[in-house]
Design a protein around this motif. Sequence first.
Motif, short mmCIF file in Angstrom:
data_model
loop_
_atom_site.label_atom_id
_atom_site.label_comp_id
_atom_site.label_asym_id
_atom_site.label_seq_id
_atom_site.Cartn_x
_atom_site.Cartn_y
_atom_site.Cartn_z
N GLU A 1 0.44 8.29 -1.09
CA GLU A 1 -0.70 9.18 -1.29
C GLU A 1 -0.54 10.43 -0.43
O GLU A 1 0.04 10.36 0.67
CB GLU A 1 -1.99 8.46 -0.93
N PRO A 2 -1.05 11.58 -0.90
CA PRO A 2 -0.93 12.81 -0.11
C PRO A 2 -1.51 12.68 1.30
O PRO A 2 -1.04 13.37 2.22
CB PRO A 2 -1.71 13.83 -0.94
N SER A 3 -2.51 11.81 1.49
CA SER A 3 -3.10 11.67 2.83
C SER A 3 -2.06 11.21 3.86
O SER A 3 -2.21 11.46 5.06
CB SER A 3 -4.26 10.68 2.79
N LEU A 4 -1.00 10.54 3.40
CA LEU A 4 0.03 10.06 4.31
C LEU A 4 0.92 11.18 4.83
O LEU A 4 1.70 10.97 5.77
CB LEU A 4 0.88 9.00 3.62
N LEU A 5 0.82 12.36 4.26
CA LEU A 5 1.62 13.48 4.74
C LEU A 5 1.25 13.84 6.18
O LEU A 5 2.00 14.56 6.85
CB LEU A 5 1.42 14.70 3.83
N ARG A 6 0.12 13.33 6.64
CA ARG A 6 -0.26 13.57 8.03
C ARG A 6 0.74 12.97 9.01
O ARG A 6 0.78 13.35 10.19
CB ARG A 6 -1.66 13.02 8.32
N LEU A 7 1.57 12.04 8.53
CA LEU A 7 2.56 11.40 9.39
C LEU A 7 3.76 12.29 9.67
O LEU A 7 4.52 12.03 10.61
CB LEU A 7 3.06 10.10 8.76
N LEU A 8 3.97 13.33 8.87
CA LEU A 8 5.13 14.20 9.08
C LEU A 8 5.09 14.82 10.47
O LEU A 8 4.06 15.29 10.93
CB LEU A 8 5.17 15.29 8.00
N GLY A 9 6.23 14.82 11.10
CA GLY A 9 6.29 15.27 12.49
C GLY A 9 6.03 14.15 13.47
O GLY A 9 6.06 14.37 14.69
N GLY A 10 5.79 12.94 12.93
CA GLY A 10 5.51 11.80 13.78
C GLY A 10 6.77 11.16 14.34
O GLY A 10 7.90 11.57 14.04
N ARG B 1 0.82 -1.21 0.00
CA ARG B 1 0.00 0.00 0.00
C ARG B 1 0.86 1.26 0.00
O ARG B 1 0.41 2.33 -0.42
CB ARG B 1 -0.92 -0.02 1.22
N LEU B 2 2.10 1.13 0.42
CA LEU B 2 2.97 2.29 0.58
C LEU B 2 3.99 2.44 -0.53
O LEU B 2 4.84 3.33 -0.48
CB LEU B 2 3.70 2.20 1.93
N LYS B 3 3.88 1.60 -1.55
CA LYS B 3 4.82 1.72 -2.67
C LYS B 3 4.59 3.02 -3.43
O LYS B 3 5.53 3.63 -3.95
CB LYS B 3 4.69 0.51 -3.59
N THR B 4 3.34 3.43 -3.54
CA THR B 4 2.99 4.73 -4.11
C THR B 4 2.40 5.57 -2.99
O THR B 4 1.33 5.25 -2.46
CB THR B 4 1.98 4.59 -5.26
N ALA C 1 11.91 4.94 9.25
CA ALA C 1 12.74 6.10 8.93
C ALA C 1 12.76 6.37 7.43
O ALA C 1 12.69 7.53 6.99
CB ALA C 1 14.16 5.90 9.45
N ALA C 2 12.83 5.31 6.63
CA ALA C 2 12.83 5.47 5.18
C ALA C 2 11.51 6.04 4.69
O ALA C 2 11.47 6.91 3.81
CB ALA C 2 13.12 4.13 4.50
N LEU C 3 10.41 5.55 5.27
CA LEU C 3 9.10 6.06 4.88
C LEU C 3 8.97 7.54 5.22
O LEU C 3 8.48 8.33 4.39
CB LEU C 3 8.00 5.27 5.60
N MET C 4 9.41 7.94 6.38
CA MET C 4 9.33 9.35 6.77
C MET C 4 10.17 10.23 5.85
O MET C 4 9.77 11.35 5.51
CB MET C 4 9.77 9.52 8.23
N ALA C 5 11.32 9.74 5.43
CA ALA C 5 12.16 10.51 4.51
C ALA C 5 11.48 10.68 3.16
O ALA C 5 11.53 11.75 2.54
CB ALA C 5 13.51 9.81 4.34
N GLN C 6 10.82 9.62 2.68
CA GLN C 6 10.10 9.71 1.40
C GLN C 6 8.93 10.69 1.49
O GLN C 6 8.66 11.44 0.55
CB GLN C 6 9.60 8.32 1.00
N LEU C 7 8.26 10.69 2.64
CA LEU C 7 7.14 11.62 2.82
C LEU C 7 7.64 13.07 2.87
O LEU C 7 6.98 13.97 2.36
CB LEU C 7 6.37 11.28 4.10
N ARG C 8 8.79 13.28 3.47
CA ARG C 8 9.36 14.63 3.50
C ARG C 8 9.69 15.10 2.09
O ARG C 8 9.44 16.26 1.75
CB ARG C 8 10.62 14.62 4.39
N GLU C 9 10.21 14.21 1.26
CA GLU C 9 10.50 14.57 -0.13
C GLU C 9 9.21 14.91 -0.88
O GLU C 9 9.17 15.87 -1.65
CB GLU C 9 11.21 13.41 -0.83
N LEU C 10 8.16 14.12 -0.65
CA LEU C 10 6.87 14.40 -1.29
C LEU C 10 6.34 15.75 -0.87
O LEU C 10 5.87 16.55 -1.70
CB LEU C 10 5.87 13.30 -0.93
N HIS C 11 6.44 16.03 0.41
CA HIS C 11 5.96 17.32 0.92
C HIS C 11 6.74 18.47 0.30
O HIS C 11 6.16 19.48 -0.13
CB HIS C 11 6.11 17.36 2.43
#
Length: 273
Positions: free
Chosen positions: A136-145, A131-134, A156-166
């Motif tokens: 989604e913007p809704s996952l940006l809610r995790l930033l700061g988590g 589910r996390l291979k692509t 840690a890798a997931l959070m880094a990818q979300l930061r790049e998306l943001h």
Amino acid sequence: MRQIDELVKVVAAELTRAVLAGRDSGAKELLELGDAAAQEIDFSATGRTRAPTACYMAGAMEYREIERIALTIMDAHGCHTTILYGSHARGDATSHSDLDLVCIREDGPAVRDARVVDGVYIDAFIYPEARLKTLEPSLLRLLGGTVIRERGGFGAALMAQLRELHDRGPAPLPDDERRALTIWSQKMLDRFRGQRGVDADYRRSFLVVQALEDYFVLRNTWFPGSKEAFAWLREHDGSTYALFERAACPGAGDDAFSDLVQAVYRSREPSPS
């Protein structure tokens, strides 16, 4: 007040990370830092008689209890990674705050585990890795988590990818979509102007809710959620924040909604970064 708020946010957020990571000595140092810094602030103007305590800054739940609940949900669903996000991760939780979690497992369906534990509302999203291979913007809610537990650096890798998306930001809103949103706001005004009753009141409420998200969408930035959106407006666009306050009041007149629509849908500045 801003100095106090920033102190509370920084110390509480770092305290969360320290305790959840099991770094008790680091947590102690942070508490001492907060106490020392608080002595430099004049709290008399806030109505408080003393600096915020560690318990006040940390929110309503003990961190060990947060960890215990998170690990229980992880085990129930066979997850290898859990991320705490929302108010408990930011350090601004209250006794009414939900405990927001994302738990990740190798496979299986995506499910939502909502439960009440000792009077605390738990909202846990269980995702398979696929589910996390692509993202989604809704996952940006995790930033700061805060990553509570992870395997192989997955969290840690997931959070880094979300930061790049943001940081990339959303794709620019096409002109036709921008125009459609503006027309929609005017249509809503026309449908409830001068009207009373449940349908008209529903449309008024819905307009306020949608206008908050559209404020950010129209300025080509991510919508951060209502709590953080209002905080940003209060600091960076006080006039529009005041219009939201006015329109959200029970019994607000039609002019309050017209003024809000004018500010949100016909003005592009200031733009959140």
